[in-house]
Design a protein around this motif. Structure first.
Motif, PDB file in Angstrom:
ATOM      1  N   PRO A 110       0.800  -1.229   0.000  1.00  0.00           N
ATOM      2  CA  PRO A 110       0.000   0.000   0.000  1.00  0.00           C
ATOM      3  C   PRO A 110       0.834   1.280   0.000  1.00  0.00           C
ATOM      4  O   PRO A 110       0.278   2.367   0.082  1.00  0.00           O
ATOM      5  N   HIS A 111       2.151   1.173  -0.097  1.00  0.00           N
ATOM      6  CA  HIS A 111       3.007   2.346   0.050  1.00  0.00           C
ATOM      7  C   HIS A 111       3.398   2.940  -1.303  1.00  0.00           C
ATOM      8  O   HIS A 111       3.448   2.242  -2.315  1.00  0.00           O
ATOM      9  N   VAL A 112       3.719   4.239  -1.295  1.00  0.00           N
ATOM     10  CA  VAL A 112       4.179   4.918  -2.507  1.00  0.00           C
ATOM     11  C   VAL A 112       5.033   6.118  -2.099  1.00  0.00           C
ATOM     12  O   VAL A 112       4.791   6.753  -1.066  1.00  0.00           O
ATOM     13  N   GLU A 113       6.074   6.377  -2.870  1.00  0.00           N
ATOM     14  CA  GLU A 113       6.920   7.558  -2.651  1.00  0.00           C
ATOM     15  C   GLU A 113       6.293   8.727  -3.406  1.00  0.00           C
ATOM     16  O   GLU A 113       5.553   8.534  -4.375  1.00  0.00           O
ATOM     17  N   CYS A 114       6.609   9.945  -2.989  1.00  0.00           N
ATOM     18  CA  CYS A 114       6.015  11.115  -3.633  1.00  0.00           C
ATOM     19  C   CYS A 114       7.047  12.240  -3.696  1.00  0.00           C
ATOM     20  O   CYS A 114       7.791  12.466  -2.743  1.00  0.00           O
ATOM     21  N   VAL A 115       7.101  12.945  -4.836  1.00  0.00           N
ATOM     22  CA  VAL A 115       8.011  14.090  -4.996  1.00  0.00           C
ATOM     23  C   VAL A 115       7.162  15.321  -5.285  1.00  0.00           C
ATOM     24  O   VAL A 115       6.272  15.294  -6.136  1.00  0.00           O
ATOM     25  N   VAL A 116       7.449  16.419  -4.566  1.00  0.00           N
ATOM     26  CA  VAL A 116       6.669  17.646  -4.695  1.00  0.00           C
ATOM     27  C   VAL A 116       7.610  18.824  -4.963  1.00  0.00           C
ATOM     28  O   VAL A 116       8.619  18.990  -4.277  1.00  0.00           O
ATOM     29  N   LYS A 117       7.254  19.626  -5.958  1.00  0.00           N
ATOM     30  CA  LYS A 117       7.989  20.859  -6.243  1.00  0.00           C
ATOM     31  C   LYS A 117       7.226  22.034  -5.641  1.00  0.00           C
ATOM     32  O   LYS A 117       6.046  22.227  -5.913  1.00  0.00           O
ATOM     33  N   ILE A 118       7.932  22.801  -4.819  1.00  0.00           N
ATOM     34  CA  ILE A 118       7.329  23.913  -4.079  1.00  0.00           C
ATOM     35  C   ILE A 118       8.152  25.179  -4.366  1.00  0.00           C
ATOM     36  O   ILE A 118       9.375  25.114  -4.363  1.00  0.00           O
ATOM     37  N   GLU A 119       7.488  26.285  -4.576  1.00  0.00           N
ATOM     38  CA  GLU A 119       8.204  27.553  -4.797  1.00  0.00           C
ATOM     39  C   GLU A 119       7.640  28.649  -3.929  1.00  0.00           C
ATOM     40  O   GLU A 119       6.467  28.639  -3.565  1.00  0.00           O
ATOM     41  N   LYS A 120       8.515  29.604  -3.617  1.00  0.00           N
ATOM     42  CA  LYS A 120       8.103  30.781  -2.857  1.00  0.00           C
ATOM     43  C   LYS A 120       7.170  31.603  -3.741  1.00  0.00           C
ATOM     44  O   LYS A 120       7.430  31.808  -4.916  1.00  0.00           O
ATOM     45  N   LYS A 121       6.061  32.066  -3.170  1.00  0.00           N
ATOM     46  CA  LYS A 121       5.110  32.862  -3.962  1.00  0.00           C
ATOM     47  C   LYS A 121       5.761  34.157  -4.415  1.00  0.00           C
ATOM     48  O   LYS A 121       6.515  34.758  -3.651  1.00  0.00           O
TER      49      LYS A 121
END
Length: 451
Positions: free
Chosen positions: A440-451
């Motif tokens: 049931p597991h999964v890795e996740c990558v998120v791109k975040i930027e300063k507004k």
């Protein structure tokens, strides 16, 4: 509805992390395990106002989703929970679960890029930690994984689909050898016995195998014959080390009081892309090598061509991400709590002739306060509990333009992302990477930027 009552219901849906639920008398019943569409029986453990917590006891009818072939241990051992579901459908399930988690935290307006498949969904693991025991009290010696929902019963998983035939041969031969010796296995409640674990690790890209037999010190047994039996096996890959770890810890975990080398080296090598990594018996390394290459490619893609930037690699482990990104950066600074991992990271950087990476041992929350450099990009890859709230505040104070968050637990990921958005950041892209097919597991990558 009361405690110890047996309920029968249809599994309506699955939640991230391996739980599922259905309804009985309009009340939600939650169980661990279960596949959407199954008819199951479950024993009530706890009755609350809004829901019932129960233990799944039996699958009465399979789900229409269950169309894939399974190994002979499926349903008995606790290793896989979705092996019977075709891989395409596993990916869809995980995509829907990720989207639901983000919705629950009101994180929206980002580009969702789906879940990337693992290059292999069978035989993908590069490490297996097996336990000695028995399947029933006073039964013959077994070696493998815990039975589903059982604390002590061990099933010999010699047909396991998660690993290749080399692992299965080593497992079968080991349990057959020690069955003949009549050596006792270690009983964790009584703290008596000798045989504890067998840990097998393999360089998928290098073909190097490291075998580590873990015992207590309660017997003085000559392992020379066992070593020779292992070396006589006809394997696809090469055994480069056979180790004997003495573990007298009371904890039910692989720990090392003394390490003895029975044959060869006390480490093996693995490759990611064009980089080489020396891995010790207890070093952390992603358990899906081919999946790790895909995962780090996603991180590199999210960062883009920014070779003049300073990158902080926080929770850096053995420095794999930092070294993969070193070509994309002016400088990489990694911080990791476990000293052994930091030593390995610095050693591997030298091995790969990487001169712009520095790895520091210490608590992320403390060490980030002492750094004089200011990061252009922060890469976060924390353990399953996520980032401590104080460390997250310090990370936010760096005011980095871009953050790449790599998470093995999307539940704590979305919690941390909500705090980052409050601090003026915006989630731009989200992509899953299925590092753990059939689970049931999964890795996740998120791109975040300063507004």
């Amino acid at each position: 509805m009361k405690k110890r009552e047996m309920l029968q219901f249809v599994v309506e849906d699955m939640e991230f992390g391996g739980n599922s639920y259905g309804y009985v008398e309009n009340k939600k019943v939650e169980v661990k395990g279960g596949i959407k569409g199954q008819v199951v029986k479950a024993l009530v453990k706890r009755v609350k106002k809004d829901k019932v917590e129960a233990k799944l006891m039996e699958v009465v009818e399979p789900s229409s989703l269950e169309k894939a072939g399974v190994c002979k241990h499926y349903g008995q051992c606790g290793g896989c929970s979705m092996l019977s579901v075709p891989y395409e459908d596993q990916i869809k399930i995980k995509e829907n679960q990720l989207i639901s988690l983000f919705k629950e935290e009101n994180i929206n307006g980002f580009e969702f890029l789906g879940v990337e498949k693992s290059p292999n969904w069978h035989e993908y693991r590069n490490k297996m930690e097996y336990t000695f025991g028995d399947e029933e009290k006073n039964g013959p010696l077994t070696l493998g994984l815990h039975k589903k929902g059982r604390a002590y019963d061990i099933i010999t998983v010699d047909d396991c689909f998660l690993v290749d035939e080399d692992y299965r041969k080593i497992l079968r031969t080991t349990v057959e050898y020690f069955q003949k010796t009549n050596l006792p296995y270690y009983k964790t409640m009584m703290h008596t016995g000798y045989l504890r674990n067998l840990v097998v690790r393999k360089g998928i890209n290098t073909g190097e195998i490291l075998i580590n037999l873990v015992t207590s010190s309660q017997e003085n047994f000559d392992l020379s014959e066992y070593k020779n039996v292992m070396l006589s096996l006809d394997l696809e890959s090469e055994i480069v080390g056979i180790l004997h770890t003495i573990n007298d810890s009371l904890a039910d975990a692989v720990k090392c009081d003394e390490l003895r080398v029975l044959y060869g080296r006390d480490h093996f090598y693995e490759k990611l892309f064009d980089l080489k990594f020396k891995i010790s018996p207890f070093s952390f390394f992603q358990t899906n090598t081919k999946g790790a290459e895909k995962l780090y490619s996603i991180v590199r893609e999210f960062i883009g061509e920014k070779k003049d930037k300073v990158i902080f690699d926080l929770y850096s482990g053995t420095g794999t991400i930092g070294q993969v990104l070193s070509k994309e950066a002016q400088k990489v600074i990694g911080i990791e709590l476990i000293e052994e991992a930091v030593e390995a990271a610095n050693e591997n950087a030298k091995l790969n002739n990487i001169t712009n990476c520095t790895f520091i041992a210490g608590d992320v929350g403390e060490k980030v306060k002492t750094l004089k450099e200011r990061p252009d990009i922060i890469v976060l890859d924390p353990p399953r509990p996520g980032i401590h709230k104080d460390a997250l505040k310090d990370i936010i104070r760096f005011n980095a333009q871009q953050i790449i968050y790599v998470s093995c637990n999307p539940k704590t990921l979305v919690r941390d992302l909500a705090e980052l958005e409050k601090a003026g950041y915006k989630v731009l892209k989200v992509k899953g990477m299925d590092m753990f097919p059939n689970t049931p597991h999964v890795e996740c990558v998120v791109k975040i930027e300063k507004k």
